[in-house]
Design a protein around this motif. Structure first.
Motif, PDB file in Angstrom:
ATOM      1  N   ALA A  56      23.358  54.883  68.144  1.00  0.00           N
ATOM      2  CA  ALA A  56      21.555  54.848  67.588  1.00  0.00           C
ATOM      3  C   ALA A  56      21.711  54.779  66.209  1.00  0.00           C
ATOM      4  O   ALA A  56      20.451  54.471  65.829  1.00  0.00           O
ATOM      5  CB  ALA A  56      21.042  56.321  68.264  1.00  0.00           C
ATOM      6  N   ALA A  57      22.456  55.294  65.119  1.00  0.00           N
ATOM      7  CA  ALA A  57      22.344  55.257  63.908  1.00  0.00           C
ATOM      8  C   ALA A  57      23.564  55.149  63.021  1.00  0.00           C
ATOM      9  O   ALA A  57      24.664  55.530  63.651  1.00  0.00           O
ATOM     10  CB  ALA A  57      21.779  56.730  63.576  1.00  0.00           C
ATOM     11  N   VAL A  58      23.482  54.695  61.814  1.00  0.00           N
ATOM     12  CA  VAL A  58      24.599  54.876  60.929  1.00  0.00           C
ATOM     13  C   VAL A  58      24.354  55.325  59.587  1.00  0.00           C
ATOM     14  O   VAL A  58      23.409  55.047  59.298  1.00  0.00           O
ATOM     15  CB  VAL A  58      25.422  53.410  61.003  1.00  0.00           C
ATOM     16  CG1 VAL A  58      24.571  52.399  60.300  1.00  0.00           C
ATOM     17  CG2 VAL A  58      26.782  53.386  59.901  1.00  0.00           C
ATOM     18  N   ALA A  59      25.091  56.052  59.047  1.00  0.00           N
ATOM     19  CA  ALA A  59      24.956  56.197  57.699  1.00  0.00           C
ATOM     20  C   ALA A  59      26.076  56.110  56.763  1.00  0.00           C
ATOM     21  O   ALA A  59      27.363  56.269  57.169  1.00  0.00           O
ATOM     22  CB  ALA A  59      24.808  57.991  57.552  1.00  0.00           C
ATOM     23  N   ALA A  60      25.984  55.608  55.476  1.00  0.00           N
ATOM     24  CA  ALA A  60      26.834  55.177  54.754  1.00  0.00           C
ATOM     25  C   ALA A  60      26.492  55.755  53.214  1.00  0.00           C
ATOM     26  O   ALA A  60      25.233  55.803  52.823  1.00  0.00           O
ATOM     27  CB  ALA A  60      27.222  53.865  54.673  1.00  0.00           C
TER      28      ALA A  60
END
Ligand SMILES: NC(=O)C1=CN([C@@H]2O[C@H](COP(=O)(O)OP(=O)(O)OC[C@H]3O[C@@H](n4cnc5c(N)ncnc54)[C@H](OP(=O)(O)O)[C@@H]3O)[C@@H](O)[C@H]2O)C=CC1
Ligand SMILES: O=C1OC[C@@H](O)[C@H](O)[C@H]1O
Length: 432
Positions: A56-60
Motif C-alpha cells: 500500500a505504501a513506500v517510504a524512502a
C-alpha cells in the motif's frame, strides 16, 4: 522439459504470477520501509498472488526516488520519511529492507507504532541488539505485533523436505556443511554489505544463511563453538574497511563434537580452466550452487560371524545433500547417497553407492498444505503466506522462526566474528 519447467516457474514466481486474485476487504496493507533492491522479489511480486496482501505504501529518504519507485511498482502511497509511514494509520505491517545497522531501530519503532514486521535478515547487527529487540516488552506482550526474521529459504517445501530426510535418517550426524557464494562483480564496491558502520560483512550476508542452515540441521537449540575462522579482507573496494570479511570459511564444533563447516563469498572468482593464466582467472567471476549437507556416522546393516571368528560386516555411510536451497523454485535437488561397504576385519570385500534424488516444489501429495501451496511459489511467496497466517491467527504450514532462533543466530555470528578477530558489528544507541 526440465528446462522449460524451470523457465515457467521463474516466470510465474518472479515476473508474472499466473493467479492474481481479488484482494479481500480485510487484506493486510504492507508499507515498504526503504525503496530497496530486494522488495520487488521479496514482497511486491509475491503479494500479487496473495488475496490477503496489498503493498500500500513506500517510504524512502529521498521523496523523488520514492515516487519513481512507487510509479514503477504501482504502489499508491508515498511517504517522505520512514516515520511518516509508521504514522500512517492505514498501514498494518511493514517490510524492513534497510542496511543491517538499521534493522533494530526500525523494527522497534514499527512495533511501537503497532505494525507487524517482516524484517530482513540478519535480524540485527549483533546479539546484544537481537536480545533487546526480541525480548522487548513491546514484542513479548500478549497480542504484540508479529515480528519475523525473513529467512525465506526455510519456508519452501524443498528445505523442509531436506530437513525431514536428514532427521529421519538412521544413525548420528558426523559433520554438516553449508556454502553460499555470490559471483565477483555482482555487488558494487559501495554496496551496503562492504561497510562495517552499516553492519556489513559476509557473515552478516550470504554466510548468515549458512549459519542458519547448519543450525537447522544439527538442532536450533545447539550452541556452536567456532574453532577456526579464515576470512578474506575486502579486495574489490579501495575503501578502508578492515573489519569487513569479503569471504569467510569457518569451522565450528557442537557439544557432541560434530564438525560444522560453512563457506561464504560475496565476490567469488577464479577456479576456471587451468589453461588460462592464474592472473586472468582469479578476476573471472565464478558461479557455484548454494549447497547444504549432513554426513552421517557409518550404520551397521548386518554382521555375520564367520567360521574363523572374524565378522563379515555390511555398513553404509549416508550423506544427505540439498543443492540450491536458496532459489529452489528455479531448480533444486535433494540427494541421499549411501556408500555401502562389505568388509571382513580391515579387508574391504566390496563397496558400492546407492543414491536417490528428490525434488520438492511443493509439499508431498496428500499433505493438505500441498493443496494451498503452488509449485511455482518462490521462497518469498511461501514466507509471505506464513507471515500472513501468523498475523491472521491461522494454522499455516508449521514453519516459523521465533525470537529465540533469531537471537541464537546472532550469538553464533558474534562468536565467529570474535574468533576471526574482526569483532561483532557496532551496536545502535537507539532505545525505547
Ligand atoms: N532475503 C533476501 O533474499 C535478501 C535480503 N537482503 C537484505 O535486505 C536488506 C537490504 O538489502 P538490499 O535491498 O540489497 O539493499 P539496498 O542497497 O537496495 O538498500 C536498501 C535501502 O536501504 C536504505 N538505506 C538507508 N540508509 C542507508 C545508507 N546509509 N546507505 C545505503 N542505503 C541506505 C535505502 O533506502 P531509501 O530507499 O530510503 O534510500 C535503500 O533503498 C539487507 O538487510 C539485506 O541483508 C538483501 C538482498 C536479498
Ligand atoms: O538472498 C540473498 O542473496 C544475496 C545476498 O547478498 C542477500 O543479502 C541475500 O539475502
Amino acid at each position: 522439459m526440465l528446462f522449460f519447467d524451470s523457465i515457467l516457474r521463474v516466470y510465474n514466481s518472479v515476473i508474472s504470477p499466473p493467479i492474481t486474485p481479488r484482494k479481500r476487504d480485510d487484506a493486510i496493507r504492507i508499507g515498504l520501509i526503504g525503496a530497496s533492491t530486494i522488495a520487488p522479489f521479496a514482497v511486491i511480486t509475491p503479494a500479487k498472488s496473495h488475496p490477503d496482501v496489498i503493498v500500500a505504501a513506500v517510504a524512502a529518504r529521498d521523496i523523488n526516488r520514492a515516487e519513481a519507485y512507487a510509479r514503477r511498482y504501482d504502489i499508491p502511497v508515498v511517504h517522505s520519511t520512514y516515520q511518516a509511514l509508521l504514522e500512517d494509520p492505514s498501514i498494518d505491517a511493514v517490510y524492513i529492507a534497510l542496511p543491517n545497522s538499521y534493522h533494530y531501530e526500525w523494527s522497534l519503532r514499527s512495533v511501537q507504532a503497532g505494525k507487524h514486521v517482516l524484517l530482513e535478515k540478519p535480524s540485527c547487527s549483533n546479539a546484544t541488539e537481537a536480545k533487546k529487540l526480541f525480548k522487548h516488552p513491546l514484542i513479548t506482550a500478549p497480542n504484540a505485533p508479529v515480528l519475523l526474521e525473513a529467512f525465506h529459504y526455510q519456508f519452501h517445501p524443498a528445505w523442509q523436505t531436506f530437513l525431514t530426510q536428514v532427521h529421519q535418517s538412521p544413525g548420528s550426524i558426523e559433520s554438516v556443511s553449508s556454502q553460499f557464494y555470490l559471483p565477483r562483480l555482482l555487488l558494487g564496491k559501495d554496496d551496503i554489505r562492504f561497510k562495517y558502520s552499516l553492519a556489513g560483512g559476509c557473515l552478516m550476508d550470504v554466510a548468515t544463511y549458512c549459519v542458519s542452515s547448519v543450525r537447522q540441521i544439527v538442532g536450533r537449540q545447539i550452541r556452536l563453538t567456532p574453532v577456526n575462522i579464515d576470512h578474506r579482507p575486502l579486495s574489490i573496494s579501495s575503501n578502508e574497511e578492515p573489519q569487513i570479511d569479503e569471504a569467510v570459511t569457518a569451522t565450528f564444533l557442537t557439544p557432541n563434537s560434530q564438525i560444522v563447516r560453512i563457506q561464504g563469498d560475496l565476490a567469488s572468482a577464479g577456479g576456471w580452466f587451468s589453461l588460462l593464466p592464474a592472473s586472468w582467472t582469479k578476476a573471472l567471476p565464478t558461479l557455484r550452487w548454494p549447497m547444504s549437507e549432513a554426513v552421517f556416522e557409518p550404520v551397521l546393516v548386518e554382521s555375520i560371524v564367520q567360521e574363523d571368528g572374524v565378522p563379515l560386516q555390511h555398513v553404509f555411510k549416508r550423506t544427505v545433500r540439498i543443492w540450491n536451497h536458496m532459489i529452489p523454485y528455479i531448480y533444486h535437488r535433494i540427494d541421499t547417497s549411501d556408500q555401502h561397504t562389505l568388509q571382513r576385519g580391515e579387508e574391504v570385500i566390496r563397496s558400492w553407492n546407492e543414491t536417490s534424488y528428490k525434488k520438492a516444489y511443493n509439499w508431498p501429495s496428500g499433505d493438505k498444505r500441498a493443496a494451498v501451496y503452488k509449485d511455482w511459489w518462490s521462497t518469498y511467496r511461501c514466507q509471505l503466506e506464513e507471515f500472513v497466517n501468523k498475523i491472521k491467527g491461522r494454522q499455516g504450514s508449521g514453519v516459523w522462526i521465533d525470537g529465540e532462533e533469531s537471537i541464537a543466530q546472532m550469538e553464533t555470528i558474534d562468536r565467529a566474528y570474535e574468533k576471526a578477530g574482526l569483532g561483532p558489528r557496532p551496536t545502535s544507541n537507539f532505545e525505547i
